[in-house]
Enzyme design. Structure first.
Site, PDB file in Angstrom:
ATOM      1  N   SER A  76      -9.821  -0.939   6.604  1.00  0.00           N
ATOM      2  CA  SER A  76      -9.206  -0.665   5.292  1.00  0.00           C
ATOM      3  C   SER A  76      -8.645  -1.889   4.587  1.00  0.00           C
ATOM      4  O   SER A  76      -8.208  -1.788   3.441  1.00  0.00           O
ATOM      5  CB  SER A  76      -8.083   0.360   5.459  1.00  0.00           C
ATOM      6  OG  SER A  76      -8.645   1.609   5.734  1.00  0.00           O
ATOM      7  N   LYS A 117       0.862  -1.179   0.000  1.00  0.00           N
ATOM      8  CA  LYS A 117       0.000   0.000   0.000  1.00  0.00           C
ATOM      9  C   LYS A 117       0.900   1.231   0.000  1.00  0.00           C
ATOM     10  O   LYS A 117       1.990   1.206   0.608  1.00  0.00           O
ATOM     11  CB  LYS A 117      -0.881  -0.051   1.254  1.00  0.00           C
ATOM     12  CG  LYS A 117      -1.922   1.031   1.365  1.00  0.00           C
ATOM     13  CD  LYS A 117      -2.813   0.740   2.571  1.00  0.00           C
ATOM     14  CE  LYS A 117      -3.850   1.828   2.793  1.00  0.00           C
ATOM     15  NZ  LYS A 117      -4.768   1.504   3.895  1.00  0.00           N
ATOM     16  N   SER A 159      -9.549   1.689   2.776  1.00  0.00           N
ATOM     17  CA  SER A 159      -8.677   2.564   2.012  1.00  0.00           C
ATOM     18  C   SER A 159      -7.621   1.808   1.209  1.00  0.00           C
ATOM     19  O   SER A 159      -6.993   2.400   0.333  1.00  0.00           O
ATOM     20  CB  SER A 159      -7.985   3.553   2.952  1.00  0.00           C
ATOM     21  OG  SER A 159      -7.104   2.888   3.830  1.00  0.00           O
TER      22      SER A 159
END
Lengths: 90, 453
Positions: free
Chosen positions: B154, B55, B130
């Site tokens: 997330s 990420k 996210s």
């Protein structure tokens, strides 16, 4: 939240909003604070505070010298003067 | 047990496998926007290893790491995060790139960034956030593993919306050193993969104590299987059709192997508001350091006065980030600190105790989201509190640092539905075994298989 309090927060957070963004964010913040008020309904009398979800032991690492990463790579990304990072005037 | 990782590592790859993979990704990324930084040199570095992504809030030495924010545009970390260093040194994985995300992790649907990632099944729908790009990449690449991060859901949310397995470990089992913080007492680095066995391989590669993160203190991870599945009534009442009806069918199937019990719990349902209070308070302090000259975006106008400089430089935060900075700063104000922040830490204590009591007896199972995957055009119309309500199932385990895993359990209108399973602190391995058992009788569907051999 009144305009005065909102202004104080903008100054503290060093944020500047244009009129459209300000109207939208101020409205949203009112809504969210109203939502947060729900927490007042919960009886927490005598309850301990959990700053972490698990128990975190205080651990210390060896006090030894080690090289932090590639400092030169970081320096190449900023404006320098005699090895110092150039920032705004105080 | 299905393992794409083992399958990949055992076979010989065509000579220009990695070069072709990069070309395929570049083409698909123009529509799906799941990768933000691509390691085009993977072909020259690779020795038959499996590609992994991280990420975009996890630092990779020399690769632009922005956490989805303009404030970090151009930032090249001078070091690898511990998880990156561990993936590389395991000998099985090569760095492929960084994945798209909501700015600093602020979002449920992956939309709070300049160019959002698109759902792997249908690009008109949200990817979930996210860790949006991590889940989309996993759904699109056949042989790959994603290192993602969760603060309040997330990993679970995007994994569920893209039909892949999303694992969030117990808080304190994986080092956060090199993670661009959102909320330090809530952030957990985890894994998104195509099967439970692969998620376990990823977890084993990154877990373990680290001298650079004092909160990373859990070493022993157990595997205590449970025979009981608990459903929390107050949470399930929030699930809408078709999620609720499909989930009923899942329970019917699981009922053949597990005892299922519906219970009531007033406090778990109330976790969302205190979670956001703590998350925003911590976020607002973390975001104070972005000032436009030390690293990342270079504002450059150093002739301006101190306050003007910072106010101008911080103009590049997105709207959601600004909202959370202002709210977090308000929450920490002396006049209201006890009313919001202190009280939220007490509620967290209550939620943890209540969940510990339940999880001692069995797993908690639920859908990952209360609604069916929304279209992008509909999700952008949601107000902040409507967005927060989407986290009703994912917030409780994240708030209490409990390990949880999301897995696909049905398909509706061509889109996947994901369920979430929660267990006790440091019992992470039990989750993989449960989902591996589920995978024996349920085939996951993938629309894309980029990099297929």
């Amino acid at each position: 939240m009144d305009d005065l309090e909102f202004e104080r927060l903008l100054k503290t957070t060093r944020l500047k909003l244009d009129d459209i963004e300000r109207a939208a964010i101020q409205k949203d913040i009112e809504e969210v604070i109203g939502y947060f008020e729900k927490i007042g309904e919960i009886d927490t009398e005598g309850e301990e505070k959990a700053y972490h979800p698990i128990k975190v032991d205080a651990r210390l690492r060896e006090d030894s010298v080690s090289k932090f990463a590639d400092v030169d790579m970081l320096k190449r990304q900023t404006k320098l003067h005699d090895g110092y990072i150039i920032g705004p005037k105080l | 047990m299905k393992s794409y990782i083992k399958e990949f590592l055992e076979v010989e790859k065509p000579k220009d496998y990695y070069g072709s993979l990069v070309a395929e990704i570049e083409e698909k990324n123009r529509e799906q926007h799941f990768i933000t930084t691509l390691n085009s040199n993977i072909a020259s570095e690779d020795k038959g290893r499996l590609p992994f992504t991280v990420k975009a809030n996890i630092c990779v030495k020399g690769f632009e790491t922005t956490a989805g924010s303009k404030m970090l545009k151009g930032y090249l970390p001078p070091f690898d995060a511990t998880v990156v260093e561990r993936m590389r040194s395991s000998g099985n994985f090569s760095f492929l790139g960084e994945t798209n995300m909501d700015e600093f992790g602020f979002g449920t649907f992956g939309l709070n960034t300049e160019i959002p990632a698109r759902n792997a099944f249908n690009s008109n729908y949200v990817a979930g956030g996210s860790s949006a790009g991590a889940a989309v990449a996993t759904a699109m690449l056949k042989y790959h593993i994603a290192i993602a991060e969760s603060t309040g859901g997330s990993i679970s949310t995007p994994a569920a919306l893209n039909g892949v397995v999303g694992f969030t470990p117990t808080y304190g089992t994986v080092s956060r050193y090199g993670l661009i913080d959102y909320a330090n007492s809530l952030d957990k680095i985890g894994v998104i993969a195509r099967s439970a066995a692969d998620a376990r391989i990823g977890f084993d590669a990154i877990k373990g104590r680290d001298a650079y993160d004092t909160t990373c203190s859990i070493e022993k991870i157990g595997n205590s299987g449970k025979k009981k599945l608990f459903i929390i009534k107050e949470l399930m009442d929030k699930a809408e059709k078709p999620v609720s009806s499909s989930f009923e069918k899942l329970l019917d199937r699981l009922g053949e192997r597990y005892e299922i019990e519906e219970i009531e719990s007033g406090i778990i349902e109330k976790a969302i508001a205190p979670y956001y209070i703590i998350a925003m308070a911590e976020a607002s302090t973390n975001l104070a350091k972005y000032n436009g000259y030390k690293y990342g975006m270079q504002y450059g106008e150093t002739n301006k006065r101190y306050n003007n400089f910072f106010t101008e430089a911080r103009g590049d935060f997105g709207s959601e980030a600004k909202r959370r900075i202002i709210l977090g700063t308000f929450i920490r104000s002396e006049s209201v600190r006890d009313r919001y922040y202190a009280k939220a830490t007490q509620v967290r204590s209550m939620v943890i105790k209540e969940m510990q009591k339940i999880l001692k007896e069995g797993f908690i199972i639920s859908p990952a989201l209360p609604i069916f995957t929304p279209k992008i055009e509909d999700a952008v119309k949601l107000t902040p509190t409507q967005n927060y309500a989407m986290d009703v199932f994912t917030v409780p385990p994240n708030f209490g640092g409990f390990p949880h895993i999301t897995f696909p359990y049905d398909y509706y209108d061509g889109m996947p539905l994901g369920a979430q399973l929660v267990t006790e602190h440091a019992n992470d391995y039990a989750l993989f075994d449960f989902v591996s058992g589920w995978e024996e009788s349920f085939d996951y569907r993938f629309k894309y298989n980029l990099g297929e051999l």
